[in-house]
Structures are given as C-alpha cells and as structure tokens.
Write a protein that holds these residues in place. Structure first.
Motif: not given
Length: 135
Positions: A1-10, A43-46, A91-93
């Motif tokens: 899942m990317n959801n616009g978060c750069p840290f969620c973009d593999p 790796k998972r959004h938190a 980055v909200k992650h």
C-alpha cells in the motif's frame, strides 16, 4: 500500500536500502547533515513506533543493536537514537533516527522538557501510545 507515503513505496525505498529485515528498512537520510546518519523505517505504515506490535519492536531493537555496533566501529563513538513522533515530521510515518555522534543532550533535554523521562527500551513506547495515542 502506498497511500501517498514515500516510506510506504517499496520502489522509493529500494534504491536507498543499506539494510533490510522482514519488517524494516534502514536507509540513509535524504540531505544528510553527517555521513552515516540513517533512518530505521517500518515497512508497514504506522504513525509512530508505539503503534508497532511487540515482535516488530523486538526486531527493531536487534537492528538498533547492529547499527550501534557498526556505527561505533566506523566512527569511533556510539550514535544517538531518537524518534520524535508526529510533531514536526515531514513524512507522517514512524521512523527512528540513528545519528553517528554522541553529544550529551541530557541537560538540554531536561531544561526544555522537564517532564521528559528517558526510556530504556522501545517497548515502553507501546504504553505511551496506549495512554496517549500517536505522540
């Protein structure tokens, strides 16, 4: 899942990875202010580390132990490690900073944040999260 978060973009992470485990990436910060400054990113959004399950916190502790050893060996001093939570994040992650120097910040932190209590382990963040939500 990317959801616009750069840290969620593999794909965004893939080109920067210096260490990877089942649940975490370790990447250099963008625009490093000092060599060796890395982030430990779930790796998972938190929103913050307090929102991670115990098993993932234990995995993160292992990563941090390896980084402390490697950075101390490379730079001759232990790193400082911190998570500042959602306040001021670009980055909200959730992510932990591992900074290769060891200035004594205790007095400055105590003066600026008199209610601050140092934590001994990442699992203490779960209690803060349970009590206060994302911090």
């Amino acid at each position: 899942m990317n959801n616009g978060c750069p840290f969620c973009d593999p794909e965004e992470m893939r080109s920067r990875i210096v260490m990877e485990t089942e649940h975490f990436y370790v990447v250099p910060t963008k625009g490093q202010i000092v060599e060796g400054y890395v982030l430990v990113i779930p790796k998972r959004h938190a929103a913050c580390y307090g929102d991670l399950p115990e098993a993932e916190l234990a995995e993160a502790e292992g990563i941090l132990a390896r980084l402390r050893t490697a950075i101390t060996d490379e730079y001759g001093q232990a790193p400082i490690v911190w998570e500042h939570g959602i306040i001021g994040q670009t980055v909200k992650h959730g992510h932990i900073h591992v900074f290769p120097c060891a200035p004594d910040l205790k007095e400055a932190i105590a003066a600026k944040f008199p209610d601050n209590e140092p934590m001994k382990a990442l699992d203490e963040l779960r209690e803060v999260f349970r009590r206060e939500g994302p911090y």
